[in-house]
Motif scaffolding. Structure first.
Motif, PDB file in Angstrom:
ATOM      1  N   GLU A 128     -43.253 -11.359 -20.192  1.00  0.00           N
ATOM      2  CA  GLU A 128     -41.950 -11.912 -19.569  1.00  0.00           C
ATOM      3  C   GLU A 128     -40.763 -11.900 -20.440  1.00  0.00           C
ATOM      4  N   GLU A 129     -39.671 -11.172 -19.918  1.00  0.00           N
ATOM      5  CA  GLU A 129     -38.519 -11.434 -20.621  1.00  0.00           C
ATOM      6  C   GLU A 129     -37.574 -12.369 -20.230  1.00  0.00           C
ATOM      7  N   ASN A 132     -32.593 -13.320 -24.825  1.00  0.00           N
ATOM      8  CA  ASN A 132     -32.954 -12.451 -25.923  1.00  0.00           C
ATOM      9  C   ASN A 132     -34.035 -12.569 -26.378  1.00  0.00           C
ATOM     10  N   VAL A 134     -38.738 -12.185 -25.755  1.00  0.00           N
ATOM     11  CA  VAL A 134     -39.832 -11.648 -24.939  1.00  0.00           C
ATOM     12  C   VAL A 134     -40.899 -12.435 -25.206  1.00  0.00           C
ATOM     13  N   TYR A 275     -39.154   2.694 -23.450  1.00  0.00           N
ATOM     14  CA  TYR A 275     -38.663   1.437 -23.525  1.00  0.00           C
ATOM     15  C   TYR A 275     -37.895   1.032 -22.304  1.00  0.00           C
ATOM     16  N   SER A 276     -37.967  -0.146 -22.012  1.00  0.00           N
ATOM     17  CA  SER A 276     -37.063  -0.983 -21.135  1.00  0.00           C
ATOM     18  C   SER A 276     -36.661  -2.330 -21.579  1.00  0.00           C
ATOM     19  N   GLY A 277     -35.616  -2.738 -21.906  1.00  0.00           N
ATOM     20  CA  GLY A 277     -35.280  -4.018 -22.201  1.00  0.00           C
ATOM     21  C   GLY A 277     -35.414  -4.220 -23.681  1.00  0.00           C
ATOM     22  N   ARG A 278     -36.423  -5.113 -24.062  1.00  0.00           N
ATOM     23  CA  ARG A 278     -36.870  -5.492 -25.446  1.00  0.00           C
ATOM     24  C   ARG A 278     -38.225  -4.972 -25.647  1.00  0.00           C
ATOM     25  N   GLU A 318     -31.639  -2.533 -27.776  1.00  0.00           N
ATOM     26  CA  GLU A 318     -31.654  -1.431 -26.921  1.00  0.00           C
ATOM     27  C   GLU A 318     -30.944  -0.230 -27.486  1.00  0.00           C
TER      28      GLU A 318
END
Length: 379
Positions: A128-129, A132, A134, A275-278, A318
């Motif tokens: 879950e993100e 800032n 994860v 990648y996506s987000g963190r 990112e």
């Protein structure tokens, strides 16, 4: 910055060492209850050895492995089709190929980390993100929080399954058995690797990984998902490869039947991004390749170094992930696509004589260009 790394294999451990070298805290979470010496052999090419040298483990890897100075592509009678003297490239790359038991390589990497950085028995369930951060959740009910999550959990990545659920594997039409024979190779073969192409449906490769052990792999055309009854794989291989020259039948005979491993050869269909987000995919989790160039683990080790450099140069997450992917994509695409084509050529069912003749006639300059492209590590 703190990185959560999912997967305690070659990719995950290499990444943790690389990150800590640039001052980024990293913790590794591995599904298996303990990290121990399992699997068969692996060939670490000069590009990977250069990175392992930077990570501080190359000397150990070479000590517990076997240095390969010559690669040979032959027919099933061990008649040479193409060869490469790797010692000619020592000045350019600093290393040849190191053939090593996969478990010993993993142990060398594990010893490069503090024990409290690696957590076995942590099977990843989901992430879950938020803001800032994860958070990774594990099957045992625990969780871990970090600034970034790096997925190094292999071709069947659970992280990728959540991040990009539409991603798909691509089956090559080939299955592979692997094993370790307790024997010594004949004099003159100990520092060489071999891949022997048979009748279009079969091939077998091997090299020594120590003075008294030979790593081998045997590939055949087969339906996807086909499996052997427990303990029957060895006898099946002895029948299939009975016509291959010595010492190949002897290798199979010197392998414990219960230690023969089998798995289909697949790669990962190209996904739009890693990648996506963190959250970022590394190694086989993001770009699994067939093993025909011997570059799967090598590309994972390269990923480890490049992501550490990207995060050091670009503190915005990112932006660092984007820079990493932009740099790595062309090389990884080349490896994946070339390996796929090589597997098709090896099992081409028609005109095998013509295929073999063309390989013999191929100019050395072509092979040299390939070697230079594969084994060079750019900044």
């Amino acid at each position: 910055m703190k990185a959560i790394i999912i997967g305690g294999g070659i990719a995950g451990l290499s990444t943790a060492i690389a990150l800590e070298k640039v001052g980024i805290e990293a913790e590794v979470f591995e599904a298996a209850p303990e990290i121990r010496e399992v699997g068969a052999g692996i060939w670490m090419a000069p590009n990977a050895m250069q990175i392992l040298n930077y990570l501080g483990v190359a000397d150990v890897v070479m000590k517990v492995g076997n240095l390969i100075g010559q690669t040979n592509l032959t027919d099933q009678g061990l008649r040479l089709l193409s060869g490469m003297d790797l010692e000619k490239y020592l000045d350019a790359f600093g290393f040849t190929i190191t053939a090593i038991h996969r478990g010993r390589l993993q142990s060398a990497l594990l010893n490069g980390l503090r024990p409290d950085r690696v957590h076995p028995g942590k099977r990843f369930v989901r992430f879950e993100e938020g803001g800032n951060r994860v958070e990774a959740f594990f099957e045992d009910g625990s969780s871990a929080v970090g600034d970034i999550l790096l997925a190094a959990d292999g071709i069947h990545s659970a992280v990728r399954g959540q991040l990009f659920p539409q991603s798909q594997l691509r089956y090559s039409g080939q299955t592979c058995w692997r094993g370790i024979a307790k024997m010594s190779l004949p004099k003159g073969m100990q520092d060489q690797s071999y891949e022997c192409w048979g009748n279009g449906r079969l091939r077998l490769g091997f090299s020594a990984i120590s003075q008294e052990e030979v790593y081998w792999y045997a590939v055949a055309m087969a339906p996807e998902g086909e499996r052997d009854e427990p303990g029957t794989g060895k006898a099946k291989l002895q029948r299939l490869f009975a016509g291959f020259a010595s010492p190949m039948p002897e290798m199979l005979a010197a392998t414990r039947a219960d230690k023969v491993l089998r798995g289909d050869l697949s790669d990962l269909s190209r996904i739009e991004r890693w990648y996506s987000g963190r959250v970022l995919l590394l190694g086989d989790a993001g770009h699994a390749t067939t093993p025909n160039l011997g570059q799967g683990a090598c590309q994972a080790v390269e990923d480890a170094w490049y992501i550490s450099q990207a995060l050091m140069d670009q503190p915005e997450v990112e932006a660092a992930f984007a820079a990493f992917e932009k740099h790595r994509r062309p090389r990884v695409d080349f490896v994946v696509n070339t390996s796929w084509r090589m597997g098709k050529v090896a099992h081409f069912p028609f005109a095998r004589g013509l295929r073999n003749w063309l390989l013999k006639m191929a100019p050395q300059s072509t092979a040299k260009k390939m070697v230079s492209k594969l084994y060079s590590v750019s900044g």
